[in-house]
Design a protein around this motif. Structure first.
Motif, PDB file in Angstrom:
ATOM      1  N   GLU A  84     -30.772  98.975  -9.223  1.00 49.47           N
ATOM      2  CA  GLU A  84     -29.808  99.155  -8.140  1.00 49.47           C
ATOM      3  C   GLU A  84     -28.750 100.197  -8.525  1.00 49.47           C
ATOM      4  OE1 GLU A  84     -28.090  95.447  -7.090  1.00 49.47           O
ATOM      5  OE2 GLU A  84     -29.851  94.714  -6.002  1.00 49.47           O
ATOM      6  N   GLN A  85     -28.252 100.109  -9.748  1.00 52.76           N
ATOM      7  CA  GLN A  85     -27.254 101.064 -10.216  1.00 52.76           C
ATOM      8  C   GLN A  85     -27.850 102.470 -10.323  1.00 52.76           C
ATOM      9  OE1 GLN A  85     -26.179  99.129 -13.846  1.00 52.76           O
ATOM     10  NE2 GLN A  85     -24.665  97.800 -12.891  1.00 52.76           N
ATOM     11  N   LEU A  86     -29.111 102.540 -10.738  1.00 53.98           N
ATOM     12  CA  LEU A  86     -29.784 103.837 -10.845  1.00 53.98           C
ATOM     13  C   LEU A  86     -29.916 104.499  -9.479  1.00 53.98           C
ATOM     14  CD1 LEU A  86     -31.418 105.886 -12.587  1.00 53.98           C
ATOM     15  CD2 LEU A  86     -33.456 104.554 -12.023  1.00 53.98           C
ATOM     16  N   GLN A  87     -30.347 103.734  -8.484  1.00 51.45           N
ATOM     17  CA  GLN A  87     -30.490 104.275  -7.140  1.00 51.45           C
ATOM     18  C   GLN A  87     -29.138 104.714  -6.571  1.00 51.45           C
ATOM     19  OE1 GLN A  87     -32.515 101.244  -4.906  1.00 51.45           O
ATOM     20  NE2 GLN A  87     -34.416 101.433  -6.085  1.00 51.45           N
ATOM     21  N   LYS A  88     -28.110 103.929  -6.853  1.00 50.49           N
ATOM     22  CA  LYS A  88     -26.766 104.272  -6.388  1.00 50.49           C
ATOM     23  C   LYS A  88     -26.301 105.569  -7.044  1.00 50.49           C
ATOM     24  CE  LYS A  88     -22.046 102.456  -6.105  1.00 50.49           C
ATOM     25  NZ  LYS A  88     -21.144 101.326  -6.462  1.00 50.49           N
ATOM     26  N   MET A  89     -26.550 105.698  -8.346  1.00 50.25           N
ATOM     27  CA  MET A  89     -26.169 106.913  -9.071  1.00 50.25           C
ATOM     28  C   MET A  89     -26.884 108.133  -8.509  1.00 50.25           C
ATOM     29  SD  MET A  89     -27.187 108.184 -12.837  1.00 50.25           S
ATOM     30  CE  MET A  89     -28.655 108.848 -12.036  1.00 50.25           C
ATOM     31  N   GLN A  90     -28.194 107.995  -8.266  1.00 45.49           N
ATOM     32  CA  GLN A  90     -28.970 109.115  -7.737  1.00 45.49           C
ATOM     33  C   GLN A  90     -28.491 109.513  -6.346  1.00 45.49           C
ATOM     34  OE1 GLN A  90     -32.965 107.599  -8.040  1.00 45.49           O
ATOM     35  NE2 GLN A  90     -33.205 108.218 -10.183  1.00 45.49           N
ATOM     36  N   LYS A  91     -28.170 108.515  -5.525  1.00 49.75           N
ATOM     37  CA  LYS A  91     -27.694 108.794  -4.173  1.00 49.75           C
ATOM     38  C   LYS A  91     -26.352 109.531  -4.211  1.00 49.75           C
ATOM     39  CE  LYS A  91     -26.716 106.552   0.251  1.00 49.75           C
ATOM     40  NZ  LYS A  91     -26.647 105.262   0.994  1.00 49.75           N
ATOM     41  N   MET A 143     -30.707 101.734 -25.694  1.00 49.91           N
ATOM     42  CA  MET A 143     -30.613 101.017 -24.427  1.00 49.91           C
ATOM     43  C   MET A 143     -29.174 100.995 -23.909  1.00 49.91           C
ATOM     44  SD  MET A 143     -32.568  99.541 -22.277  1.00 49.91           S
ATOM     45  CE  MET A 143     -32.012  99.102 -20.643  1.00 49.91           C
ATOM     46  N   ALA A 144     -28.227 100.739 -24.794  1.00 48.80           N
ATOM     47  CA  ALA A 144     -26.826 100.682 -24.376  1.00 48.80           C
ATOM     48  C   ALA A 144     -26.360 102.030 -23.831  1.00 48.80           C
ATOM     49  CB  ALA A 144     -25.947 100.253 -25.550  1.00 48.80           C
ATOM     50  N   GLN A 145     -26.830 103.108 -24.435  1.00 44.88           N
ATOM     51  CA  GLN A 145     -26.453 104.445 -23.993  1.00 44.88           C
ATOM     52  C   GLN A 145     -26.996 104.735 -22.597  1.00 44.88           C
ATOM     53  OE1 GLN A 145     -27.686 107.529 -26.713  1.00 44.88           O
ATOM     54  NE2 GLN A 145     -27.046 109.187 -25.364  1.00 44.88           N
ATOM     55  N   VAL A 146     -28.231 104.321 -22.336  1.00 43.70           N
ATOM     56  CA  VAL A 146     -28.832 104.520 -21.014  1.00 43.70           C
ATOM     57  C   VAL A 146     -28.067 103.712 -19.968  1.00 43.70           C
ATOM     58  CG1 VAL A 146     -30.898 104.143 -19.612  1.00 43.70           C
ATOM     59  CG2 VAL A 146     -31.115 105.058 -21.923  1.00 43.70           C
ATOM     60  N   LYS A 147     -27.758 102.449 -20.283  1.00 46.68           N
ATOM     61  CA  LYS A 147     -27.006 101.611 -19.350  1.00 46.68           C
ATOM     62  C   LYS A 147     -25.637 102.209 -19.052  1.00 46.68           C
ATOM     63  CE  LYS A 147     -29.008  97.154 -20.738  1.00 46.68           C
ATOM     64  NZ  LYS A 147     -28.705  95.852 -21.376  1.00 46.68           N
ATOM     65  N   GLU A 148     -24.969 102.665 -20.097  1.00 47.89           N
ATOM     66  CA  GLU A 148     -23.633 103.234 -19.930  1.00 47.89           C
ATOM     67  C   GLU A 148     -23.680 104.481 -19.068  1.00 47.89           C
ATOM     68  OE1 GLU A 148     -19.524 103.506 -20.337  1.00 47.89           O
ATOM     69  OE2 GLU A 148     -20.928 101.859 -20.782  1.00 47.89           O
ATOM     70  N   ALA A 149     -24.712 105.319 -19.262  1.00 49.36           N
ATOM     71  CA  ALA A 149     -24.831 106.548 -18.475  1.00 49.36           C
ATOM     72  C   ALA A 149     -25.051 106.228 -16.995  1.00 49.36           C
ATOM     73  CB  ALA A 149     -25.982 107.384 -19.009  1.00 49.36           C
ATOM     74  N   ILE A 150     -25.867 105.218 -16.725  1.00 52.47           N
ATOM     75  CA  ILE A 150     -26.133 104.830 -15.337  1.00 52.47           C
ATOM     76  C   ILE A 150     -24.857 104.313 -14.664  1.00 52.47           C
ATOM     77  CG2 ILE A 150     -27.382 103.197 -13.859  1.00 52.47           C
ATOM     78  CD1 ILE A 150     -29.732 103.395 -15.805  1.00 52.47           C
ATOM     79  N   VAL A 176     -29.786 111.921 -20.805  1.00 48.49           N
ATOM     80  CA  VAL A 176     -29.423 111.089 -21.948  1.00 48.49           C
ATOM     81  C   VAL A 176     -30.644 110.869 -22.840  1.00 48.49           C
ATOM     82  CG1 VAL A 176     -27.601 109.865 -20.692  1.00 48.49           C
ATOM     83  CG2 VAL A 176     -29.916 108.946 -20.690  1.00 48.49           C
ATOM     84  N   ARG A 177     -30.367 110.461 -24.052  1.00 50.59           N
ATOM     85  CA  ARG A 177     -31.450 110.115 -24.976  1.00 50.59           C
ATOM     86  C   ARG A 177     -31.860 108.662 -24.736  1.00 50.59           C
ATOM     87  NH1 ARG A 177     -33.599 112.159 -29.364  1.00 50.59           N
ATOM     88  NH2 ARG A 177     -32.033 113.822 -29.487  1.00 50.59           N
ATOM     89  N   CYS A 178     -33.140 108.445 -24.486  1.00 54.66           N
ATOM     90  CA  CYS A 178     -33.640 107.087 -24.300  1.00 54.66           C
ATOM     91  C   CYS A 178     -34.479 106.628 -25.492  1.00 54.66           C
ATOM     92  CB  CYS A 178     -34.458 106.983 -23.009  1.00 54.66           C
ATOM     93  SG  CYS A 178     -35.962 108.003 -22.991  1.00 54.66           S
ATOM     94  N   HIS A 179     -34.839 107.573 -26.343  1.00 52.88           N
ATOM     95  CA  HIS A 179     -35.696 107.292 -27.500  1.00 52.88           C
ATOM     96  C   HIS A 179     -35.491 108.434 -28.479  1.00 52.88           C
ATOM     97  CE1 HIS A 179     -39.537 106.932 -29.748  1.00 52.88           C
ATOM     98  NE2 HIS A 179     -39.441 105.644 -29.466  1.00 52.88           N
ATOM     99  N   ARG A 180     -35.803 108.207 -29.746  1.00 53.95           N
ATOM    100  CA  ARG A 180     -35.597 109.293 -30.718  1.00 53.95           C
ATOM    101  C   ARG A 180     -36.430 110.521 -30.395  1.00 53.95           C
ATOM    102  NH1 ARG A 180     -39.780 109.407 -34.390  1.00 53.95           N
ATOM    103  NH2 ARG A 180     -41.169 107.593 -34.390  1.00 53.95           N
ATOM    104  N   ALA A 181     -37.503 110.345 -29.605  1.00 53.58           N
ATOM    105  CA  ALA A 181     -38.375 111.480 -29.271  1.00 53.58           C
ATOM    106  C   ALA A 181     -38.187 111.969 -27.841  1.00 53.58           C
ATOM    107  CB  ALA A 181     -39.838 111.096 -29.492  1.00 53.58           C
ATOM    108  N   PHE A 182     -37.334 111.320 -27.053  1.00 55.83           N
ATOM    109  CA  PHE A 182     -37.243 111.666 -25.632  1.00 55.83           C
ATOM    110  C   PHE A 182     -35.796 111.784 -25.152  1.00 55.83           C
ATOM    111  CE2 PHE A 182     -41.359 109.491 -25.961  1.00 55.83           C
ATOM    112  CZ  PHE A 182     -42.200 110.420 -25.340  1.00 55.83           C
TER     113      PHE A 182
END
Length: 309
Positions: A157-164, A299-306, A258-264
């Motif tokens: 829900e937060q992701l969709q709101k951010m994208q919108k 994971m925390a970084q992805v959540k915070e960015a969203i 954002v970084r979601c993984h050390r390779a991505f």
């Protein structure tokens, strides 16, 4: 007593009762020679066991800095329970060894404190802890799953709101290009708009020019970085001799990447959905339907960015 503390206390009492029951059935440590008095010793061991469990909870909260919480996700709960068992099991074994030495050694000389006795006790308690862990995991499985599903639903829900909101900001920038205030808007916050052009450069002469909204994700492969992006509606891939850290620094002005993984590195605007599978979190990318893993450390970084963007 607060509800959470009461539940923690009851959980420790039930867990200790399991251990006491196992000791009552198999009567190790020479408990059989004590006849009816063995049950009094078992009650004493049970009371001491609850105290040690509560001490371990305090260690987890104030020293390890991992308080009991259902709000931080299933992965956190499982990791905390593992740490609890790793700390609590040796403490329980040590407590029983000391009880054997000071209380049970009158009739059983073999109960004197020794490394062999500690290892023996540790093996017994470790087996009991493993069985108890399986029981609680099965008992709270529905709660874990519910927490995991709820966490994923809220993130989507937060992701969709951010994208919108990002799309609306992009439209505002496009429609007010002639306005002098546009520069102030851009300076106040970098938004991913069709005019957000960027050139990513490698350590050699190669480079790729693209628009930030068209970036899907970046993947580190050895000494190279693969840049997946859209061009003319098609997914394209460009290789740059660079590190993912270098690309992260080049794109740090864009909060949606954002970084979601050390390779991505991932563009959150190009994430179609966040899914949870077997305790792991993955990001489904638009246009190509690829899935990127989200590591626990990121994971925390992805959540915070969203939430923040």
């Amino acid at each position: 007593m607060e509800k959470g503390n009461k539940e923690t206390f009851l959980t420790r009492v039930v867990s200790t009762c399991f251990v006491v029951l196992a000791l009552a059935v198999f009567k190790p440590f020479g408990l059989g020679v004590w006849e009816w008095q063995a049950y009094a010793h078992l009650l004493a061991l049970g009371a001491l066991g609850v105290i040690v469990c509560m001490v371990t909870d305090a260690v987890m909260r104030y020293i390890v800095r991992m308080p009991r919480s259902y709000e931080q996700g299933v992965a956190y709960i499982i990791r905390r329970n593992l740490w609890f068992q790793l700390i609590n099991t040796p403490l329980i074994a040590l407590m029983i060894c000391l009880y054997r030495h000071f209380v049970l050694s009158d009739r059983v000389e073999g109960n004197r404190f020794s490394l062999g006795n500690f290892i023996e006790t540790l093996i017994i308690i470790a087996f009991c802890s493993f069985a108890i862990g399986l029981y609680w995991r099965f008992k709270f499985r529905s709660r874990y799953l519910a927490a995991e599903l709820e966490e994923t639903r809220l993130l989507n829900e937060q992701l969709q709101k951010m994208q919108k909101e990002a799309e609306e900001q992009a439209k505002e920038v496009e429609t007010s290009k002639a306005d002098d205030s546009v520069e102030e808007v851009k300076a106040a916050r970098v938004v991913a708009s069709p005019s957000s052009d960027i050139v990513l450069k490698g350590t050699t002469n190669e480079s790729v020019a693209l628009q930030v909204p068209d970036i899907l994700y970046l993947e580190a492969v050895g000494n190279y970085v693969k840049v997946y992006h859209l061009r003319d509606g098609q997914v394209r891939t460009d290789m740059l001799r660079a590190t993912s850290k270098q690309m992260e620094n080049d794109l740090e002005a864009y909060p949606m990447i954002v970084r979601c993984h050390r390779a991505f590195l991932v563009n959150l605007q190009q994430v179609e959905q966040i899914v949870s599978r077997s305790g792991s979190t993955q990001l489904v990318i638009k246009h190509c339907r690829e899935t990127l893993p989200v590591s626990r450390s990121n994971m925390a970084q992805v959540k915070e960015a969203i939430k923040k963007y």
